[in-house]
Design an enzyme around this catalytic site. Structure first.
Site, PDB file in Angstrom:
ATOM      1  N   TYR A   3       0.865  -1.184   0.000  1.00 17.69           N
ATOM      2  CA  TYR A   3       0.000   0.000   0.000  1.00 17.69           C
ATOM      3  C   TYR A   3       0.900   1.232   0.000  1.00 17.69           C
ATOM      4  O   TYR A   3       1.810   1.335   0.825  1.00 17.69           O
ATOM      5  CB  TYR A   3      -0.893   0.004   1.240  1.00 17.69           C
ATOM      6  CG  TYR A   3      -1.831   1.188   1.347  1.00 17.69           C
ATOM      7  CD1 TYR A   3      -1.628   2.175   2.302  1.00 17.69           C
ATOM      8  CD2 TYR A   3      -2.928   1.317   0.499  1.00 17.69           C
ATOM      9  CE1 TYR A   3      -2.485   3.265   2.414  1.00 17.69           C
ATOM     10  CE2 TYR A   3      -3.800   2.396   0.604  1.00 17.69           C
ATOM     11  CZ  TYR A   3      -3.566   3.373   1.565  1.00 17.69           C
ATOM     12  OH  TYR A   3      -4.411   4.449   1.675  1.00 17.69           O
ATOM     13  N   ASP A  19       9.377   2.690  -0.626  1.00 14.10           N
ATOM     14  CA  ASP A  19       8.343   3.391   0.141  1.00 14.10           C
ATOM     15  C   ASP A  19       8.633   3.126   1.620  1.00 14.10           C
ATOM     16  O   ASP A  19       8.278   2.077   2.159  1.00 14.10           O
ATOM     17  CB  ASP A  19       6.955   2.871  -0.255  1.00 14.10           C
ATOM     18  CG  ASP A  19       5.874   3.447   0.626  1.00 14.10           C
ATOM     19  OD1 ASP A  19       4.680   3.194   0.349  1.00 14.10           O
ATOM     20  OD2 ASP A  19       6.203   4.144   1.608  1.00 14.10           O
ATOM     21  N   LYS A  28       4.552   9.402   8.432  1.00  6.99           N
ATOM     22  CA  LYS A  28       4.444   8.882   9.807  1.00  6.99           C
ATOM     23  C   LYS A  28       5.500   9.458  10.752  1.00  6.99           C
ATOM     24  O   LYS A  28       5.437  10.630  11.133  1.00  6.99           O
ATOM     25  CB  LYS A  28       4.448   7.347   9.772  1.00  6.99           C
ATOM     26  CG  LYS A  28       3.259   6.772   8.965  1.00  6.99           C
ATOM     27  CD  LYS A  28       3.278   5.269   8.907  1.00  6.99           C
ATOM     28  CE  LYS A  28       2.294   4.737   7.887  1.00  6.99           C
ATOM     29  NZ  LYS A  28       0.891   4.772   8.340  1.00  6.99           N
TER      30      LYS A  28
HETATM   31  P1  KE4 Z   1      -0.769   8.298   4.273  1.00 10.00           P
HETATM   32  O1  KE4 Z   1      -1.246   8.979   3.029  1.00 10.00           O
HETATM   33  O2  KE4 Z   1      -1.857   7.490   4.951  1.00 10.00           O
HETATM   34  O3  KE4 Z   1      -0.041   9.239   5.231  1.00 10.00           O
HETATM   35  O4  KE4 Z   1       0.386   7.245   3.836  1.00 10.00           O
HETATM   36  C1  KE4 Z   1       0.080   6.266   2.878  1.00 10.00           C
HETATM   37  C2  KE4 Z   1       1.041   5.114   3.064  1.00 10.00           C
HETATM   38  C3  KE4 Z   1       2.083   4.976   2.159  1.00 10.00           C
HETATM   39  N1  KE4 Z   1       2.979   3.963   2.276  1.00 10.00           N
HETATM   40  C4  KE4 Z   1       2.882   3.065   3.285  1.00 10.00           C
HETATM   41  C5  KE4 Z   1       3.902   1.968   3.380  1.00 10.00           C
HETATM   42  C6  KE4 Z   1       1.828   3.163   4.245  1.00 10.00           C
HETATM   43  O5  KE4 Z   1       1.742   2.243   5.235  1.00 10.00           O
HETATM   44  C7  KE4 Z   1       0.898   4.206   4.132  1.00 10.00           C
HETATM   45  C8  KE4 Z   1      -0.264   4.353   5.094  1.00 10.00           C
HETATM   46  N2  KE4 Z   1      -0.404   3.334   6.068  1.00 10.00           N
HETATM   47  C9  KE4 Z   1      -1.752   3.059   6.508  1.00 10.00           C
HETATM   48  C10 KE4 Z   1      -1.700   1.950   7.557  1.00 10.00           C
HETATM   49  N3  KE4 Z   1      -1.316   0.707   6.995  1.00 10.00           N
HETATM   50  C11 KE4 Z   1      -2.426   4.291   7.022  1.00 10.00           C
HETATM   51  C12 KE4 Z   1      -3.661   4.054   7.845  1.00 10.00           C
HETATM   52  C13 KE4 Z   1      -4.881   4.624   7.166  1.00 10.00           C
HETATM   53  O6  KE4 Z   1      -5.028   4.446   5.937  1.00 10.00           O
HETATM   54  O7  KE4 Z   1      -5.673   5.224   7.903  1.00 10.00           O
END
Ligand code: KE4
Length: 429
Positions: free
Chosen positions: A144, A239, A267
């Site tokens: 993701y 990533d 994060k």
């Molecule tokens: P954000 O746009 O949510 O800040 O980041 C996206 C993202 C990109 N790359 C990785 C490896 C990530 O884990 C994420 C976001 N992680 C999720 C939890 N697995 C965010 C939680 C959510 O979607 O509310």
């Protein structure tokens, strides 16, 4: 545990916010029941709206590596806010955090700050396409990279929970440029590259996957991707939104010794405020506007409050490097305790762990990719989740997520967590 107030708040929220949440995975759809509404948090603990104290293993999905309301971060934000919250003009603190990030992370010369991990990954892919003048990308099933159109193809995390790995709204035109590979399968990547000669701009990967549960790269996998990218003039994007400043000061590049061409962050880098970033060697980053032709922008990018939180966080991690060993040791201790508790009740499971990332899978076989992760018994996971919650432990409300360990956890907290697993394991048979 009583959740009356959370449920009432959830009912009110659903009237004005789709699904009552601003990010789907929070809605507990994968585990059932109403989501918990948090009133406040401190250190390793959440305090919900019904007065329950919960040991937190999500920590806002990663940022709270030093615990909630960590004083240096909170104080930095308070002081900065007194001087104004946003200017839309360059400020010195952006240079300070950029210099520190470049000092901590290997193999990057320049960094651009944005407001989320999605923005970081989306911008990194656009930069790779602009730099290589190629259109196609390779991503991995179950990884993701945020909710940008190009990534919502067999995406992990909340996307797989909702059975929308290929989300409606993503056009065929976009989807055709996203090629899907199997994590930990180098031969599969090789075949995809061979079938799309000179058309692939980049391979984007979570160097340690966290959105199918935690899945470490098998021996040689990342090195193999590096060699394939070199041989085919493809850019390798790590990533590190999850792994960055968590697995080590220098993230996955430091612990694996494999250099990416572009690295994305989120994060931890924001200390809990909205910060994403992407970084690379100068030759690539200078392709970005206003120096180069690839456009990318943001009203609140480099926002002073977010930069203050991020700088305070990175400063802590830079000056206390033993933190990483401490949280890794705590994660190993937790791993051992959970495994012993589940084995005592003969519960079929496998635990994946790397550094301070860990996940429990109720699966027969090892979990090494999305396919094997999807074989986990979700009914057992749901019972496990709610059982742990009933015992005051908050883990990810989905089997396709990683637990995030915070340095704020004491060994007493870990023992309480292991005791909770012992109690819940009896109910899983
Ligand atoms: P954000 O746009 O949510 O800040 O980041 C996206 C993202 C990109 N790359 C990785 C490896 C990530 O884990 C994420 C976001 N992680 C999720 C939890 N697995 C965010 C939680 C959510 O979607 O509310």
């Amino acid at each position: 545990m009583i959740y009356k107030r959370s449920s009432a708040l959830f009912a009110a929220a659903q009237k004005v916010i789709p699904g009552g949440v601003n990010s789907p995975v929070r809605a507990f759809k994968a585990v059932g029941g109403d989501p918990i509404f948090v009133k406040e948090a401190k250190g390793a603990y959440l305090y919900d709206e019904d007065g329950n104290q919960l040991i937190d293993y999500i920590n806002s999905w990663g940022p709270m590596i030093l615990g909630h309301a960590h004083p240096p971060v909170v104080n930095a934000v308070i002081e900065k806010a007194k001087k104004g919250t946003s200017f839309g003009m360059p400020t010195e603190i952006e240079t300070e955090i950029a210099e520190l990030a470049i000092k901590m992370v290997p193999n990057i010369d320049k960094i651009r700050f944005v407001n989320s991990g999605t923005e970081a990954c989306m911008s990194a892919v656009r930069l790779a396409r602009g730099f290589t003048k190629r259109d196609k990308i390779i991503k991995f099933a179950g990884c993701y990279h945020g909710h940008s159109d190009s990534f919502l193809i067999q995406a992990g995390s909340g996307a797989v929970t909702f059975g929308t790995p290929n989300s409606p709204g993503v056009t065929e035109g976009t989807a055709k440029d996203t090629l899907l590979a199997q994590y930990n399968n180098l031969k599969n990547v090789q075949e995809i590259i061979a079938s799309n000669p000179d058309e692939i701009a980049c391979i984007i990967i979570e160097p340690v996957a966290g959105n199918m549960g935690c899945i470490p790269p098998v021996e040689g996998f990342l090195e193999g991707l590096r060699a394939l990218c070199d041989a085919n003039k493809i850019l390798l994007i790590f990533d590190e939104v999850m792994t960055g400043f968590r697995l080590a000061q220098g993230g996955a590049q430091e612990i694996t010794g494999v250099n990416a061409d572009i690295v994305t962050f989120g994060k931890v880098i924001g200390g809990g405020l909205p910060v994403g970033a992407f970084a690379a060697r100068e030759e690539i980053m200078n392709y970005l506007a206003p120096v180069g032709p690839v456009y990318q922008a943001g009203t609140l990018s480099g926002n002073p409050l977010a930069m203050a939180a991020g700088l305070a966080m990175l400063t802590e991690l830079n000056t206390k490097a033993d933190i990483f060993k401490s949280i890794n040791d705590k994660t190993a201790y937790l791993h051992k305790g959970i495994a012993k508790a589940l084995e005592a009740e003969n519960i079929t499971h496998t635990i994946n762990r790397l550094g301070s990332m860990i996940s429990v899978h109720f699966a027969e076989d090892n979990v090494v990719d999305f396919e094997s992760a999807a074989k986990g018994n979700n009914e057992t996971f749901k019972k496990f989740f709610h059982g742990m919650l009933e015992n005051g432990v908050y883990i990810a409300p989905s089997a396709f997520e990683t637990w995030f360990i915070t340095e704020a956890l004491s060994y007493e907290d870990l023992d309480k967590t292991i005791e909770a697993v012992k109690k819940v394991a009896v109910t899983l048979k």
